[in-house]
Design a protein around this motif. Sequence first.
Motif, PDB file in Angstrom:
ATOM      1  N   ALA A  60       0.911  -1.210  -0.099  1.00 13.70           N
ATOM      2  CA  ALA A  60       0.116  -0.091   0.069  1.00 13.70           C
ATOM      3  C   ALA A  60       0.808   1.275   0.071  1.00 13.70           C
ATOM      4  CB  ALA A  60      -0.797   0.101   1.119  1.00 13.70           C
ATOM      5  N   MET A  61       2.006   1.071   0.628  1.00 13.05           N
ATOM      6  CA  MET A  61       2.952   2.297   0.701  1.00 13.05           C
ATOM      7  C   MET A  61       3.639   2.464  -0.911  1.00 13.05           C
ATOM      8  SD  MET A  61       4.733   1.776   4.468  1.00 13.05           S
ATOM      9  CE  MET A  61       6.027   3.235   4.011  1.00 13.05           C
ATOM     10  N   ILE A  62       3.859   1.356  -1.273  1.00 11.44           N
ATOM     11  CA  ILE A  62       4.315   1.611  -2.685  1.00 11.44           C
ATOM     12  C   ILE A  62       3.346   2.190  -3.668  1.00 11.44           C
ATOM     13  CG2 ILE A  62       5.268   0.291  -4.532  1.00 11.44           C
ATOM     14  CD1 ILE A  62       6.316  -1.787  -2.677  1.00 11.44           C
ATOM     15  N   ALA A 104       3.073   5.922  -3.000  1.00 13.39           N
ATOM     16  CA  ALA A 104       4.101   6.596  -3.640  1.00 13.39           C
ATOM     17  C   ALA A 104       4.186   6.750  -5.143  1.00 13.39           C
ATOM     18  CB  ALA A 104       5.435   5.932  -3.196  1.00 13.39           C
ATOM     19  N   LEU A 105       3.574   5.781  -5.797  1.00 10.37           N
ATOM     20  CA  LEU A 105       3.519   5.858  -7.169  1.00 10.37           C
ATOM     21  C   LEU A 105       2.416   6.604  -7.635  1.00 10.37           C
ATOM     22  CD1 LEU A 105       3.982   1.898  -8.191  1.00 10.37           C
ATOM     23  CD2 LEU A 105       5.478   3.998  -8.402  1.00 10.37           C
ATOM     24  N   THR A 106       1.418   7.110  -7.000  1.00 13.02           N
ATOM     25  CA  THR A 106       0.425   8.034  -7.308  1.00 13.02           C
ATOM     26  C   THR A 106       0.861   9.285  -7.510  1.00 13.02           C
ATOM     27  OG1 THR A 106      -0.397   8.167  -4.886  1.00 13.02           O
ATOM     28  CG2 THR A 106      -1.467   6.722  -6.414  1.00 13.02           C
ATOM     29  N   THR A 107       2.032   9.730  -6.861  1.00  8.07           N
ATOM     30  CA  THR A 107       2.567  11.167  -6.797  1.00  8.07           C
ATOM     31  C   THR A 107       3.452  11.132  -8.144  1.00  8.07           C
ATOM     32  OG1 THR A 107       4.433  10.409  -5.476  1.00  8.07           O
ATOM     33  CG2 THR A 107       2.535  11.182  -4.311  1.00  8.07           C
ATOM     34  N   PHE A 108       3.523   9.986  -8.945  1.00  6.47           N
ATOM     35  CA  PHE A 108       4.516  10.034 -10.049  1.00  6.47           C
ATOM     36  C   PHE A 108       3.958  10.886 -11.133  1.00  6.47           C
ATOM     37  CE2 PHE A 108       5.445   8.082 -14.284  1.00  6.47           C
ATOM     38  CZ  PHE A 108       6.883   8.387 -14.199  1.00  6.47           C
ATOM     39  N   THR A 154      -1.567   5.123 -12.777  1.00  5.99           N
ATOM     40  CA  THR A 154      -2.054   4.625 -11.534  1.00  5.99           C
ATOM     41  C   THR A 154      -3.166   3.290 -11.735  1.00  5.99           C
ATOM     42  OG1 THR A 154      -3.950   6.292 -11.413  1.00  5.99           O
ATOM     43  CG2 THR A 154      -1.707   6.837 -10.303  1.00  5.99           C
ATOM     44  N   LYS A 155      -3.182   3.319 -13.011  1.00 11.03           N
ATOM     45  CA  LYS A 155      -4.002   2.140 -13.362  1.00 11.03           C
ATOM     46  C   LYS A 155      -3.659   1.123 -14.101  1.00 11.03           C
ATOM     47  CE  LYS A 155      -8.612   4.972 -13.132  1.00 11.03           C
ATOM     48  NZ  LYS A 155      -7.929   6.263 -12.404  1.00 11.03           N
ATOM     49  N   LEU A 156      -3.818  -0.001 -13.583  1.00 10.54           N
ATOM     50  CA  LEU A 156      -3.379  -1.185 -14.314  1.00 10.54           C
ATOM     51  C   LEU A 156      -4.397  -2.072 -14.750  1.00 10.54           C
ATOM     52  CD1 LEU A 156      -1.065  -2.948 -15.366  1.00 10.54           C
ATOM     53  CD2 LEU A 156      -0.717  -4.133 -13.134  1.00 10.54           C
ATOM     54  N   PHE A 157      -4.699  -2.191 -16.031  1.00  9.33           N
ATOM     55  CA  PHE A 157      -5.909  -3.084 -16.738  1.00  9.33           C
ATOM     56  C   PHE A 157      -5.455  -4.676 -17.062  1.00  9.33           C
ATOM     57  CE2 PHE A 157      -7.077   1.312 -17.368  1.00  9.33           C
ATOM     58  CZ  PHE A 157      -8.524   1.345 -17.316  1.00  9.33           C
ATOM     59  N   THR A 158      -6.209  -5.587 -16.500  1.00 15.51           N
ATOM     60  CA  THR A 158      -6.145  -6.765 -16.802  1.00 15.51           C
ATOM     61  C   THR A 158      -7.287  -7.440 -17.460  1.00 15.51           C
ATOM     62  OG1 THR A 158      -6.602  -7.237 -14.429  1.00 15.51           O
ATOM     63  CG2 THR A 158      -4.360  -7.036 -14.933  1.00 15.51           C
ATOM     64  N   LEU A 208      -6.456  -2.109 -11.545  1.00 22.64           N
ATOM     65  CA  LEU A 208      -5.663  -2.011 -10.248  1.00 22.64           C
ATOM     66  C   LEU A 208      -5.799  -0.444 -10.114  1.00 22.64           C
ATOM     67  CD1 LEU A 208      -4.823  -2.617  -7.421  1.00 22.64           C
ATOM     68  CD2 LEU A 208      -2.694  -3.008  -8.446  1.00 22.64           C
ATOM     69  N   ASP A 209      -6.473   0.316  -9.280  1.00 24.78           N
ATOM     70  CA  ASP A 209      -6.306   1.548  -8.944  1.00 24.78           C
ATOM     71  C   ASP A 209      -5.342   1.800  -7.547  1.00 24.78           C
ATOM     72  OD1 ASP A 209      -6.868   4.287  -8.082  1.00 24.78           O
ATOM     73  OD2 ASP A 209      -8.718   4.211  -9.419  1.00 24.78           O
ATOM     74  N   LEU A 210      -4.337   2.487  -7.973  1.00 23.00           N
ATOM     75  CA  LEU A 210      -3.202   2.557  -7.101  1.00 23.00           C
ATOM     76  C   LEU A 210      -3.641   3.419  -6.047  1.00 23.00           C
ATOM     77  CD1 LEU A 210       0.237   2.676  -9.149  1.00 23.00           C
ATOM     78  CD2 LEU A 210      -1.117   0.507  -8.091  1.00 23.00           C
ATOM     79  N   GLY A 211      -4.380   4.438  -6.586  1.00 20.16           N
ATOM     80  CA  GLY A 211      -4.896   5.671  -5.514  1.00 20.16           C
ATOM     81  C   GLY A 211      -5.822   5.036  -4.544  1.00 20.16           C
ATOM     82  N   LYS A 212      -6.792   4.478  -4.945  1.00 14.68           N
ATOM     83  CA  LYS A 212      -7.790   3.804  -3.998  1.00 14.68           C
ATOM     84  C   LYS A 212      -7.576   2.384  -3.637  1.00 14.68           C
ATOM     85  CE  LYS A 212     -11.720   5.659  -6.822  1.00 14.68           C
ATOM     86  NZ  LYS A 212     -12.975   5.452  -7.605  1.00 14.68           N
ATOM     87  N   GLN A 213      -6.435   1.899  -4.124  1.00 16.76           N
ATOM     88  CA  GLN A 213      -6.028   0.570  -3.774  1.00 16.76           C
ATOM     89  C   GLN A 213      -7.039  -0.670  -3.660  1.00 16.76           C
ATOM     90  OE1 GLN A 213      -3.984   0.952   0.041  1.00 16.76           O
ATOM     91  NE2 GLN A 213      -2.724   2.709  -0.616  1.00 16.76           N
ATOM     92  N   GLN A 214      -7.684  -0.569  -4.965  1.00 13.69           N
ATOM     93  CA  GLN A 214      -8.530  -1.500  -5.183  1.00 13.69           C
ATOM     94  C   GLN A 214      -8.461  -2.102  -6.609  1.00 13.69           C
ATOM     95  OE1 GLN A 214     -12.347   0.748  -4.326  1.00 13.69           O
ATOM     96  NE2 GLN A 214     -12.655  -0.305  -2.554  1.00 13.69           N
ATOM     97  N   PHE A 215      -9.169  -3.376  -6.736  1.00 14.61           N
ATOM     98  CA  PHE A 215      -9.250  -3.795  -8.218  1.00 14.61           C
ATOM     99  C   PHE A 215     -10.760  -3.712  -8.353  1.00 14.61           C
ATOM    100  CE2 PHE A 215      -5.764  -6.418  -5.918  1.00 14.61           C
ATOM    101  CZ  PHE A 215      -4.938  -6.444  -7.098  1.00 14.61           C
TER     102      PHE A 215
END
Length: 590
Positions: A148-150, A153-157, A335-339, A349-356
């Motif tokens: 979750a910390m990773i 951090a990636l959301t600020t990129f 911040t969005k990884l589609f699968t 995967l929404d890195l900001g919301k930390q949800q699939f």
Amino acid sequence: MKTRNQDKANEAGSTSDEDSDHQDAHNSTGLSEYERQRLENIRKNKEAMALFNIHEAKSAVSSIVRTEGKKRTAPSPSVGVKRAKNYEELPRRRSNRLHQIEPESIVAKTKDEEFSKYQELKDHRGARRSGDLSLSEINGHGDDGKFAMIMEALTTFVPEKARMKDAEDEDDDNEEVASAQIKPEPVEETKEVKQEPEDENEKKGIRKYFSSARNNPSPATEDTAKASQPTNGVKSEKQAKEPSLRKKVQALRIRGPWPTVKVCEGRIYCMAIHENRDKILVCGGDIDGNLGFWDLDESQADDYEPELDEEPNIFSYRAHPRTLSSMQYSPTDPTKLFTTSYDGSVRYLDLGKQQFIESYVAASDASDHLGSISITSKGQEYWFADNDGAVTLKDIRTPKDDMVMRKILHEKKVGCVNVNPIHSHLIATSSLDRTMKIWDVRTFGKYKEDEPVAELAEFPHRLSVTSAMWSPDGASIASTSYDDYVRIFNNFDPALPDITNIPEPIKIPHNNKSGRWVTMLRAVWSHQFNWFCIGNMKKSVDIYSRGTGDLMANLRDPSILTTVPAVNAWHPNRVVLASGMANGKMVIWR
């Protein structure tokens, strides 16, 4: 002589009929001196074995080996993280033909009943989970808090700044950079004759689509184009110090404290790398639906020495219960990884919301085997393929059961669909029907749902086409086929009168028959440079140049790579390559 030999055998505690046979043969006529000597040596060896009870010892050892079972194998030299499977292990089905079982026998019927139970277990295990899923709702592996910390951090990129930095630091082969820093005097012989602009209405076919690409070229430039630019032999100070891009590719090696790491539980099917320049976060999807992440942030330095009990940063989650067939980060929102998956759904995967988050769910009457995904350059829509020979366009902003359109474009399964990165109205598809086709999606609305759609161009192959990918500048396509060729179509040029009249592509001989247990080999373009890589069945990775099709580098390491690196992914902003294997392990070339 015969009686004396028998007395010696009796003193040793055993008699043998073979000794008598030997004496008869010894006394018989017709044997050469060599054969008589050989029989004499055999007799002496048997007498020695009888004295030391060799036969009894051998029988005792054989019985011990049989009772202990299979021989233990040596541990793998690579470092990995052992973890328990989060689902029930299913029995492996065995072939009746290989075991010589008659089709109508009682044994065969019993095996059919067992397989029916196996299929029920498999279907139950592969049931799709509906709704959005948080990290805590998924039985994953690794420290959820650390991951979750990773993600946070990636959301600020900021992707734009990283790309500008990459253009300065990595594209040292670009002569335009040198000319911007040191402006030489123009040479009269190299001046080009200025032609009158063409009328837009007179352009035909593919000329309309690619004229803007020539007038507004992308950051990626071709090696042959660079060579033709006038430089007057003047190089910038940076170019004099830095190696060329070709040399950087050839210098790629497997480095770090963990040469190979088991990131996924099963065979890796697809891969992606986050575009953060200062971090290498590799992601892989396997045949069981596991989504594995490998964070190399701490091990990027060559001199990094981990503690004895330290393990690589591995995180694994199973949002899809079945095969993860494809993945891609959004080109506008990293911040969005589609699968996509064979469970009939598309998630991101929404890195900001930390949800699939569930983005699309296939209808009950449509194929649930969703294949490759390709997101448009604006990041608002994506295409994906399925087993029915169709492609579907989905708007990310609409509900999960809505879609823009679905069109059947091939007679058989579409193995790959890819959107042109410059002209999003052009898509390329490859299929098991042995064709690669190019489509103008703006014409799809003219056809009814059950009507066949007319393609812009069709390129037949001798066998099934496994992939067809546009180059970063949208002017070339690399296709792979089971006919053991990689083809480079370099002819999408505004000067051509029609796309259907392009000449033959560059054909590179390459073994693409990956078989059943190795993921299909696909040509993967670098994000910023005009070269592509593809796995080699000889347990290496080949990198080819677009302009000439020559082999730029062959990456291999027999001491580490024990299986075929079939799946590959480039870092979007660095000359870094990740490779995945059938055993769930990954290596990083840097």
